[in-house]
Design an enzyme around this catalytic site. Sequence first.
Site, PDB file in Angstrom:
ATOM      1  N   SER A   1     125.031  82.815  51.563  1.00  0.00           N
ATOM      2  CA  SER A   1     126.010  82.496  50.252  1.00  0.00           C
ATOM      3  C   SER A   1     126.753  84.363  50.294  1.00  0.00           C
ATOM      4  CB  SER A   1     125.021  82.060  49.241  1.00  0.00           C
ATOM      5  OG  SER A   1     124.748  83.618  48.483  1.00  0.00           O
TER       6      SER A   1
ATOM      7  N   LYS B   1     123.358  82.292  39.118  1.00  0.00           N
ATOM      8  CA  LYS B   1     123.987  83.187  39.710  1.00  0.00           C
ATOM      9  C   LYS B   1     125.301  83.517  38.467  1.00  0.00           C
ATOM     10  CE  LYS B   1     123.976  82.616  44.606  1.00  0.00           C
ATOM     11  NZ  LYS B   1     124.761  81.802  45.231  1.00  0.00           N
TER      12      LYS B   1
END
Length: 765
Positions: free
Chosen positions: A662, A705
């Site tokens: 990611s 996140k």
Amino acid sequence: MTILPTYNMLLVPDADLYMRVKTYREVTGRVPTADERVTLIVSRESTDRAEFTSESFYPIGLYGTIKEVAADGHMVIRTSNRVDIESVGVTPDGRLDLIVSRREEIDDLGAEEAARRTEAAKEELRGFLSHQPWGGTARAYLETQNSLGELAAALSPWIESSNEERYAILAEDSCARRAELLEKFIYENLEMAKLSQEASSERQEDYQKIYRENAIKKQLEYLQKELDEMHPENVSDLRRLEIKIAESGMNETARKEAEKVLSRLRQEGDHGAETGMLYNYLDFLTSLSWKKEEARPIDLAHAEAVLEEDHFGLKKVKDRIIQQIAVMNLKNQQSGSILLFVGAPGTGKTSIGQSIARALGREYVRVSLGGVRDEAEIRGHRRTYIGAMPGRIMDAIAKSGVSNPVMVLDEVDKLSVSYNGDPASALLEVLDPEQNSTFTDHYMNVPYDLSDVLFICTANSADTIPEPLLNRMEVIQFQGYTPLEKLEIARKHLLPKAMQAVGLGDGALTVTDEALSAVISDYTREAGVRGLKKRMDTLCRTAAVQIVRGNDHLEVTPDKLREYLDMNPLRHRSVRENTVPGIVTGLAWTPVGGEILYIETMFTPGTGKVIVTGQLGDVMKESAQLAISLVKHMFPGSAAMFEKNDLHIHVPDGSTPKDGPSAGVTLTTAIASLVTGRAVPSTVAMTGEVSLRGGVNPIGGLPEKLMAAQRAGVERVFIPEDNADDLRDVPEEVRSALTIEPVKTVGDILSRCGVEPDDVVLKAV
Ligand code: ADP
């Protein structure tokens, strides 16, 4: 003359034969009349009359005369001479057509001898019958028989013998030999009757012995119990174990094993080498609950209230638990799907397990599996090992005292395989509803039914859980809390509990909301609330000292935190102030929650090498290669820069290992920023996997996140467009604090950040 085929009857001359009138009618088509003469022929086997042929009969038959036709459907036929059957034909209408001639016998016996032997046989039979309860009528009947033939014919209905045996008697021409055969028939069967009677009376004696033994045992038990009650202090350990085994309700296998061990313990005596081990075994076995608890319907409203009372928020989790309870109610079961709670530490995974137990009104036990490497820790050691112990599962069952606790298996992601076997596969047996009703712990060596246990597993990350185990569970994510949620949790749960724990009454201590928020933002850095809980505990302890010293009402405001908590505010991981080309803010997911990270890039004079530092996994190193290729492709003018320099990529704070794809967009943006000399503000963060063509692919852990981004003071976040749906799981508070921009390509990010392709500034160092 009528022809009557007969089956399996003892046919001898001068005896009475009983035949059903029905049989006569079937053969002749008319009713029998007294004094009618008949020929009796003996069929070899009982075939259907329609299928008779001449082969169906033995070659010798008998004449007879019907003596009487009784009202009960029988007739008596008096047999006389034997006949040779010369031919048997069957007429077209199915009747038998017979040619017979009289067959003479050899009279080598004499009337006197015949009478003597008949009398001897009768005497034997009288003796036998005199011992029979029903002997009276039989004896009277016996007296009416006048020859061995009659005696044998009278007995024959009760005797099993084949047609051949019976026919052999009829076929005998010599009267003396026939008498012998008849005697054999009578005496042999008489002996058999005697034998079987003796056997059955012996059997009866055996039964009586057993009944008696049981009765004595019961009596003894009863007396022993009375004695035990009178002098409880005198009850020996062995006796105590014996009582426990008897009362435990163990299954058959377990009881047998326990009794076996108990008798070994008796033989060993007090000081035997194995005494301790055997004693411990029985103590353990009898401490388990072997009783099956009844499934009780659960009041959903009550369960909901309990869950609400213990934990703030966690709506999705609570909903799922309520669904599970509803299904258990409907199916009248005590267990259901195995739930796996996945999330950062301190997000309430374990403690909600406890609440579930409370909501269901069941016992709660917790088994920590962190660091378990040995299969025996799950399934126990065999008793032959010195210091053998039951496994953790059965140990927990013993602790719970019931057979249906709610069992939380903590940290299933921390099991590891070693040379001592694979604990995960042992756990599989525990959790598999097909197998766990007869789970056999090696130490116990007898099966135990785990099917009523409600298992709940917890883990920080589902990634390290072996696939077969994971397949059996249903994953429920615990995302971590936002600062506002933490504030609520601190105010409603953690602080009151901490105050109670140190004995502070209501109103003795007030902590302002500003102070709580400051604790959350400056003194903790976590996704869960474990640190926050510790801070609340410290705060209350300090307050307790002050109160004991005489200060009665205390109010904690943000400025007093430093003193109350006796620690410096944490250096907060927030976005950097200066913005430099080549450094970009990324978002990472770690087992302890979301985090922001910086990707730093720099050119140093060199020969085109790529240096990657920081604790990065292989996937992230590959992403770096991909990013370089992509930047070279998007900014053709930068080729010389890559040739003349070495590119150094670094991800600071290498203490937490990071891996995963990611960071792709962040790496690309950082390198692009470096080659263009255009800085990306550090309040801009991004996450997304990048493809070789620059597409942005979706990632996992978006809520964590974004929460981390908000915590760190990020203002603008780029996320993959395909993750836009996941925004539903992100708390409103977080969404509104951030400008979230879903993007399709990395080019979108670059142009929105002002890192333009035609903007190459060669800044060769
Ligand atoms: P985990 O098992 O996820 O590491 P725990 O269940 O041990 O976390 O929780 C740590 C502490 O935080 C416990 O004292 C628990 O009561 C408290 N806690 C966690 N989440 C909540 C919540 N939503 N509401 C109230 N207390 C919570």
